[in-house]
Write a protein that holds these residues in place. Sequence first.
Motif, PDB file in Angstrom:
ATOM      1  N   PHE A   1     -19.163  10.349  -0.524  1.00  0.00           N
ATOM      2  CA  PHE A   1     -18.159   9.454   0.050  1.00  0.00           C
ATOM      3  C   PHE A   1     -18.077   8.123  -0.696  1.00  0.00           C
ATOM      4  CE2 PHE A   1     -18.000  12.527   3.395  1.00  0.00           C
ATOM      5  CZ  PHE A   1     -16.691  12.423   3.864  1.00  0.00           C
ATOM      6  N   ALA A   2     -19.158   7.728  -1.365  1.00  0.00           N
ATOM      7  CA  ALA A   2     -19.071   6.547  -2.226  1.00  0.00           C
ATOM      8  C   ALA A   2     -18.127   6.826  -3.396  1.00  0.00           C
ATOM      9  CB  ALA A   2     -20.463   6.178  -2.738  1.00  0.00           C
ATOM     10  N   TYR A   3     -18.204   8.052  -3.925  1.00  0.00           N
ATOM     11  CA  TYR A   3     -17.286   8.453  -4.992  1.00  0.00           C
ATOM     12  C   TYR A   3     -15.859   8.546  -4.466  1.00  0.00           C
ATOM     13  CZ  TYR A   3     -15.020  11.351  -8.532  1.00  0.00           C
ATOM     14  OH  TYR A   3     -14.142  11.845  -9.472  1.00  0.00           O
ATOM     15  N   LEU A   4     -15.710   9.082  -3.240  1.00  0.00           N
ATOM     16  CA  LEU A   4     -14.375   9.179  -2.656  1.00  0.00           C
ATOM     17  C   LEU A   4     -13.764   7.786  -2.481  1.00  0.00           C
ATOM     18  CD1 LEU A   4     -12.119  10.865  -1.360  1.00  0.00           C
ATOM     19  CD2 LEU A   4     -13.302  10.600   0.845  1.00  0.00           C
ATOM     20  N   LYS A   5     -14.564   6.818  -2.062  1.00  0.00           N
ATOM     21  CA  LYS A   5     -14.059   5.453  -1.889  1.00  0.00           C
ATOM     22  C   LYS A   5     -13.508   4.903  -3.199  1.00  0.00           C
ATOM     23  CE  LYS A   5     -15.344   0.857  -0.227  1.00  0.00           C
ATOM     24  NZ  LYS A   5     -16.421   0.047   0.423  1.00  0.00           N
ATOM     25  N   GLN A   6     -14.222   5.154  -4.273  1.00  0.00           N
ATOM     26  CA  GLN A   6     -13.755   4.717  -5.592  1.00  0.00           C
ATOM     27  C   GLN A   6     -12.424   5.372  -5.939  1.00  0.00           C
ATOM     28  OE1 GLN A   6     -16.606   5.520  -8.741  1.00  0.00           O
ATOM     29  NE2 GLN A   6     -14.996   5.583 -10.286  1.00  0.00           N
ATOM     30  N   CYS A   7     -12.322   6.680  -5.666  1.00  0.00           N
ATOM     31  CA  CYS A   7     -11.082   7.413  -5.966  1.00  0.00           C
ATOM     32  C   CYS A   7      -9.922   6.911  -5.113  1.00  0.00           C
ATOM     33  CB  CYS A   7     -11.288   8.910  -5.740  1.00  0.00           C
ATOM     34  SG  CYS A   7     -12.480   9.668  -6.855  1.00  0.00           S
ATOM     35  N   VAL A   8     -10.186   6.610  -3.843  1.00  0.00           N
ATOM     36  CA  VAL A   8      -9.146   6.102  -2.947  1.00  0.00           C
ATOM     37  C   VAL A   8      -8.605   4.780  -3.464  1.00  0.00           C
ATOM     38  CG1 VAL A   8      -8.742   5.099  -0.673  1.00  0.00           C
ATOM     39  CG2 VAL A   8      -9.900   7.301  -0.864  1.00  0.00           C
ATOM     40  N   CYS A   9      -9.509   3.874  -3.850  1.00  0.00           N
ATOM     41  CA  CYS A   9      -9.081   2.561  -4.360  1.00  0.00           C
ATOM     42  C   CYS A   9      -8.202   2.713  -5.592  1.00  0.00           C
ATOM     43  CB  CYS A   9     -10.299   1.696  -4.677  1.00  0.00           C
ATOM     44  SG  CYS A   9     -11.235   1.191  -3.217  1.00  0.00           S
ATOM     45  N   GLU A  10      -8.586   3.597  -6.488  1.00  0.00           N
ATOM     46  CA  GLU A  10      -7.804   3.817  -7.706  1.00  0.00           C
ATOM     47  C   GLU A  10      -6.436   4.410  -7.371  1.00  0.00           C
ATOM     48  OE1 GLU A  10     -10.253   6.272 -10.137  1.00  0.00           O
ATOM     49  OE2 GLU A  10     -11.695   4.682 -10.592  1.00  0.00           O
ATOM     50  N   TYR A  11      -6.413   5.344  -6.423  1.00  0.00           N
ATOM     51  CA  TYR A  11      -5.156   5.993  -6.054  1.00  0.00           C
ATOM     52  C   TYR A  11      -4.195   5.001  -5.409  1.00  0.00           C
ATOM     53  CZ  TYR A  11      -1.925   9.255  -3.775  1.00  0.00           C
ATOM     54  OH  TYR A  11      -0.795   9.912  -3.351  1.00  0.00           O
ATOM     55  N   LEU A  12      -4.692   4.204  -4.471  1.00  0.00           N
ATOM     56  CA  LEU A  12      -3.831   3.230  -3.806  1.00  0.00           C
ATOM     57  C   LEU A  12      -3.329   2.180  -4.798  1.00  0.00           C
ATOM     58  CD1 LEU A  12      -5.669   2.674  -0.400  1.00  0.00           C
ATOM     59  CD2 LEU A  12      -3.650   4.079  -0.849  1.00  0.00           C
ATOM     60  N   ASP A  13      -4.196   1.734  -5.705  1.00  0.00           N
ATOM     61  CA  ASP A  13      -3.768   0.768  -6.729  1.00  0.00           C
ATOM     62  C   ASP A  13      -2.664   1.353  -7.601  1.00  0.00           C
ATOM     63  OD1 ASP A  13      -5.496  -1.160  -5.864  1.00  0.00           O
ATOM     64  OD2 ASP A  13      -7.040  -0.763  -7.366  1.00  0.00           O
ATOM     65  N   GLU A  14      -2.831   2.613  -7.953  1.00  0.00           N
ATOM     66  CA  GLU A  14      -1.837   3.272  -8.816  1.00  0.00           C
ATOM     67  C   GLU A  14      -0.471   3.309  -8.154  1.00  0.00           C
ATOM     68  OE1 GLU A  14      -1.011   7.689 -10.828  1.00  0.00           O
ATOM     69  OE2 GLU A  14      -2.953   7.238  -9.889  1.00  0.00           O
ATOM     70  N   HIS A  15      -0.447   3.402  -6.831  1.00  0.00           N
ATOM     71  CA  HIS A  15       0.828   3.496  -6.114  1.00  0.00           C
ATOM     72  C   HIS A  15       1.189   2.199  -5.398  1.00  0.00           C
ATOM     73  CE1 HIS A  15       1.210   7.772  -6.981  1.00  0.00           C
ATOM     74  NE2 HIS A  15      -0.072   7.886  -6.709  1.00  0.00           N
ATOM     75  N   SER A  16       0.531   1.112  -5.815  1.00  0.00           N
ATOM     76  CA  SER A  16       0.835  -0.248  -5.312  1.00  0.00           C
ATOM     77  C   SER A  16       0.805  -0.313  -3.790  1.00  0.00           C
ATOM     78  CB  SER A  16       2.206  -0.705  -5.841  1.00  0.00           C
ATOM     79  OG  SER A  16       2.235  -0.689  -7.253  1.00  0.00           O
ATOM     80  N   LEU A  17      -0.228   0.280  -3.215  1.00  0.00           N
ATOM     81  CA  LEU A  17      -0.396   0.293  -1.772  1.00  0.00           C
ATOM     82  C   LEU A  17      -1.722  -0.350  -1.379  1.00  0.00           C
ATOM     83  CD1 LEU A  17       0.728   3.906  -0.753  1.00  0.00           C
ATOM     84  CD2 LEU A  17       1.889   1.783  -0.142  1.00  0.00           C
ATOM     85  N   THR A  18      -1.766  -0.888  -0.181  1.00  0.00           N
ATOM     86  CA  THR A  18      -3.013  -1.341   0.414  1.00  0.00           C
ATOM     87  C   THR A  18      -3.274  -0.515   1.657  1.00  0.00           C
ATOM     88  OG1 THR A  18      -1.962  -2.989   1.841  1.00  0.00           O
ATOM     89  CG2 THR A  18      -2.547  -3.692  -0.394  1.00  0.00           C
ATOM     90  N   ALA A  19      -4.502  -0.542   2.131  1.00  0.00           N
ATOM     91  CA  ALA A  19      -4.832   0.206   3.342  1.00  0.00           C
ATOM     92  C   ALA A  19      -4.026  -0.299   4.532  1.00  0.00           C
ATOM     93  CB  ALA A  19      -6.324   0.103   3.626  1.00  0.00           C
ATOM     94  N   GLY A  20      -3.650  -1.586   4.510  1.00  0.00           N
ATOM     95  CA  GLY A  20      -2.860  -2.145   5.601  1.00  0.00           C
ATOM     96  C   GLY A  20      -1.453  -1.592   5.669  1.00  0.00           C
ATOM     97  N   GLN A  21      -1.001  -0.922   4.628  1.00  0.00           N
ATOM     98  CA  GLN A  21       0.329  -0.311   4.624  1.00  0.00           C
ATOM     99  C   GLN A  21       0.295   1.147   5.071  1.00  0.00           C
ATOM    100  OE1 GLN A  21       0.852  -1.826   0.411  1.00  0.00           O
ATOM    101  NE2 GLN A  21       2.958  -2.091   1.121  1.00  0.00           N
ATOM    102  N   LEU A  22      -0.866   1.587   5.545  1.00  0.00           N
ATOM    103  CA  LEU A  22      -1.024   2.956   6.021  1.00  0.00           C
ATOM    104  C   LEU A  22      -1.045   2.987   7.541  1.00  0.00           C
ATOM    105  CD1 LEU A  22      -3.914   4.181   3.672  1.00  0.00           C
ATOM    106  CD2 LEU A  22      -1.456   4.521   3.335  1.00  0.00           C
ATOM    107  N   TYR A  23      -0.501   4.062   8.098  1.00  0.00           N
ATOM    108  CA  TYR A  23      -0.648   4.301   9.536  1.00  0.00           C
ATOM    109  C   TYR A  23      -1.930   5.066   9.804  1.00  0.00           C
ATOM    110  CZ  TYR A  23      -0.352   6.913  13.879  1.00  0.00           C
ATOM    111  OH  TYR A  23      -0.654   7.485  15.099  1.00  0.00           O
ATOM    112  N   GLY A  24      -2.170   6.101   9.000  1.00  0.00           N
ATOM    113  CA  GLY A  24      -3.325   6.936   9.248  1.00  0.00           C
ATOM    114  C   GLY A  24      -3.763   7.678   8.004  1.00  0.00           C
TER     115      GLY A  24
END
Length: 410
Positions: free
Chosen positions: A130-153
């Motif tokens: 899950f530490a690796y998944l967190k890194q992947c999530v951050c990279e994915y959201l950055d790539e699509h110019s999104l923040t976690a606050g722009q997500l519903y779920g």
Amino acid sequence: MATKISIDKIAVPADIKLVNRQRILETFMNGEKQTIAAIHAVTGISKPTTMRALQYFCQRGILKSAGYAGYNANGGRRSEYFEFADERKILTIAMWPDAITFALADLVGTEVFAVTRMEHQLDHDPEAAFAYLKQCVCEYLDEHSLTAGQLYGVGLSVSGIVDDASGTLRYDSQNPEWGGGISLTEQLKKIFPEPLVFLVDNAGKACGRAVLLDEEELSHCRLLTLFTTWGVCACMMERGHVLNGRDALIGEIGHMQIAGGPERLCGCGKRHCLESAVRLDHLRHLLEEAGADWLEEEPLTFQRLFAQSRRGDKAARKTVEHLARYYASALHNLSLCYNQEVVVFQGDMAWADPYFDQCLKRELNQFHYYPKGEWLTTRYDRRELSTLAARGDAALLRKKYFAAMSYEDN
């Protein structure tokens, strides 16, 4: 907090108001603009009640006015249109044994987009995974110019037995080193500190749920989808509702014990499991025994096996008969407690040839309690599994959203 409606008491006006709100809001699930008249025609809810509900949703930023459709012949304005306004996204993650797949979805519609697949092998330590998944999530959201606050779920699908109510992974025979009782919801909260809605799902059930998005008529029958890739599991749906059971064991048919199966010890701790009998390495052994001279040309896959069967290769057909026998045994046993009407194969077995289907039905029709002739419908869904899982999880999160947004704030 949301106010839930109890089914154990007589409905009162406040309950009816909440039900009407939900029905009105659900008319926007397809993403299309609606008028009061159109909503009234679909729901039968009075126009004044509809107008009050629309005002409620507009005040909360869930809906917005989309203007008027020009003017009528007398110069008066035509009906006002309303449209969905919440621009938050749904993030789906398929964290499977061989890859992590991300996808985004809107809160309306049925599709997903920005699908990104990354090959990987799950770490034997869940904290490291899950530490690796967190890194992947951050990279994915950055790539699509999104923040976690722009997500519903966030929807997470995994292999193994998942208690979706608590978000707990009970056990995963594909990754036994993880042990059991892992709270995947708590792991997601470490990645997404914002108060998001989390969904944790079994991969097979996520893929099965997606079938209903394109074939609505299947929601009116007993549907069984079979997820066949690294393992075998089923999604059993009764009129569109996915069956899970107390321990989330409903559908784990890969661990159904079938007489005559291989002695191999399965990851579940038992022998003679269906999964052991239909694994690719066991099929290769059967093909070698049958003298298949084409095995060494290239790696064995289910697609290649069924292609050889289509050509009439004797070794391939003998092995396909073996597959049909074991899947027929599993479906026979399931029919005695579930009586499925439609069976949809997904993944590896979706590439089955007509000979497999013929053998499967011949085996099933030997049971005298079935009506004569074809007693069930079989389908073969060859769509990519991780995208299906993304659509299935996004669909369930949308349902949660439309239900929750209809409740009054306390």
